[in-house]
Design an enzyme around this catalytic site. Structure first.
Site, PDB file in Angstrom:
ATOM      1  N   ALA A   1     -35.473 102.861  55.289  1.00 56.49           N
ATOM      2  CA  ALA A   1     -35.136 103.774  54.196  1.00 56.49           C
ATOM      3  C   ALA A   1     -35.498 103.140  52.859  1.00 56.49           C
ATOM      4  O   ALA A   1     -35.685 101.931  52.743  1.00 56.49           O
ATOM      5  CB  ALA A   1     -33.648 104.107  54.233  1.00 56.49           C
TER       6      ALA A   1
ATOM      7  N   GLU B   1     -30.207  97.189  59.395  1.00 55.14           N
ATOM      8  CA  GLU B   1     -29.172  97.680  58.489  1.00 55.14           C
ATOM      9  C   GLU B   1     -27.970  96.743  58.393  1.00 55.14           C
ATOM     10  O   GLU B   1     -27.371  96.594  57.324  1.00 55.14           O
ATOM     11  CB  GLU B   1     -28.688  99.077  58.943  1.00 55.14           C
ATOM     12  CG  GLU B   1     -29.656 100.205  58.661  1.00 55.14           C
ATOM     13  CD  GLU B   1     -30.637 100.434  59.794  1.00 55.14           C
ATOM     14  OE1 GLU B   1     -31.211 101.535  59.855  1.00 55.14           O
ATOM     15  OE2 GLU B   1     -30.835  99.519  60.612  1.00 55.14           O
TER      16      GLU B   1
ATOM     17  N   GLY C   1     -34.597 103.436  59.322  1.00 57.27           N
ATOM     18  CA  GLY C   1     -34.850 104.867  59.376  1.00 57.27           C
ATOM     19  C   GLY C   1     -36.196 105.196  59.985  1.00 57.27           C
ATOM     20  O   GLY C   1     -36.362 106.254  60.602  1.00 57.27           O
TER      21      GLY C   1
ATOM     22  N   GLU D   1     -35.558 105.223  63.586  1.00 54.65           N
ATOM     23  CA  GLU D   1     -34.861 106.462  63.940  1.00 54.65           C
ATOM     24  C   GLU D   1     -35.820 107.649  63.970  1.00 54.65           C
ATOM     25  O   GLU D   1     -35.719 108.513  64.859  1.00 54.65           O
ATOM     26  CB  GLU D   1     -33.720 106.710  62.950  1.00 54.65           C
ATOM     27  CG  GLU D   1     -32.572 105.719  63.133  1.00 54.65           C
ATOM     28  CD  GLU D   1     -31.506 105.831  62.058  1.00 54.65           C
ATOM     29  OE1 GLU D   1     -30.331 105.959  62.413  1.00 54.65           O
ATOM     30  OE2 GLU D   1     -31.865 105.770  60.865  1.00 54.65           O
TER      31      GLU D   1
END
Length: 258
Positions: free
Chosen positions: A66, A132, A109, A112
C-alpha cells in the site's frame, strides 16, 4: 490526489489486460489505483468480446504494498468513514476468469491483490511478503484469511508474524501460484494460457468459477447443491448443444457464450 494514470489497459483479442502503473513507487497501491483497477475489471466483465482478464505489473514489481504516505495520518474513524475495503470486496463479484501475472515485489496489499486473482502465474524470482507487522499493523484486505486458507494456520502465521519472504517454491507447493516461470517469459506464458482459456465455453467457465469459489467457504452439501444447479443450468445453453454435437461429429466446437 494526483491525476496521473495509475493503470494501463488494452485488449489482445478476447483477453483484456490491466497493468498497474506507478513505476516511480514500484506500483504501490493508492486508493485511486485500487478504484481504477476495480472499475476496469468490471468494464471487461461486462464486455461480451472479452472472455479472460489478465492483471499484471512490471518486471520489478507487481505491487510493493500500500501507499504508506497516503495512509500514515489515517485514524480508525477516518478509515471507517472511508470504507476503503468496499472496493476490494467488489472483486469477488467479477464473473470472468482473472489471471495474475506477477514478478518482483508482491508485498502487502499487492500480495492481497494477487490473491484475489483466480489463477496466478509468477516469476521464479517473485518476492511474496506480508510486511505489515513491521509497521505495527496487519493485512486488512483479506491477507490473513486467504493466506491461511491456502497454507494452513501454522505456516500462514509464521509469515504474517515475521514479514518474511515466502519462497517461490513454497508458494507453488502450497497452491498459492499455479506456475513458476522464467522472469522474461511470465507475460508471454500467461497470455498464451489466457488465450487458450478464452476458447473454452464462457458460460461453463463462469459457472465453474462460481462453484469453485463456494467450495472454499461453504459446507460440502451446500457446494454440491450449487454444483448440480449449475450443471443443470448449462443444459439450457446453446454451447452445451454445440459442445456435445461437436464431440459426436469429431470436430472442434465453436462456442458463442449463449
Amino acid at each position: 490526489m494526483s491525476l496521473k494514470e495509475t493503470i494501463r489497459h488494452w485488449t489482445e483479442g478476447p483477453v483484456g489486460v490491466i497493468q498497474l502503473y506507478r513505476p516511480d513507487v514500484y506500483n504501490a497501491l493508492n486508493r485511486k489505483m485500487v478504484d481504477e483497477v476495480v472499475e476496469q475489471l468490471f468494464v471487461y466483465d461486462r464486455d461480451d468480446t472479452i472472455r479472460v482478464i489478465v492483471l499484471t505489473g512490471s518486471d520489478r514489481a507487481f505491487a510493493a504494498g500500500a501507499d504508506i504516505e497516503e495512509m500514515a495520518n489515517d485514524d480508525a474513524v477516518s478509515l471507517e468513514l472511508l470504507n476503503q475495503f468496499a472496493q476490494w470486496d467488489r472483486m469477488a463479484y467479477v464473473k470472468k476468469p482473472v489471471i495474475g501475472a506477477v514478478s518482483g515485489f508482491v508485498f502487502g496489499g499487492g500480495f492481497e491483490l494477487a490473491l484475489n486473482c483466480d489463477l496466478l502465474f509468477a516469476s521464479e524470482t517473485v518476492d511474496f511478503r506480508f510486511p505489515e507487522v513491521n509497521l505495527a499493523v496487519m493485512p486488512g484486505a483479506g491477507g490473513t484469511q486467504r493466506l491461511t486458507k491456502a497454507m494452513g494456520k501454522t505456516k500462514a502465521l509464521e509469515y504474517l508474524w515475521t514479514g518474511d519472504t515466502i519462497p517461490a517454491k513454497k508458494a507453488l507447493a502450497c497452491g498459492l501460484v499455479n506456475r513458476l516461470i522464467a522472469p522474461e517469459l511470465v507475460m508471454e506464458e500467461t497470455m498464451k494460457f489466457a488465450k487458450r482459456l478464452a476458447e473454452q465455453p464462457p458460460l461453463a467457465v463462469r459457472l465453474i468459477k462460481e462453484a469453485a469459489n463456494k467450495a472454499v467457504d461453504q459446507p460440502l452439501q451446500e457446494g454440491m447443491e450449487l454444483e448440480r444447479k449449475n450443471f443443470y443450468l448449462l443444459f439450457s445453453s446453446l454451447d452445451q448443444k454445440e459442445g456435445m454435437q461437436a464431440f459426436l461429429e469429431k470436430r472442434k466446437p465453436r462456442f458463442t457464450g449463449k
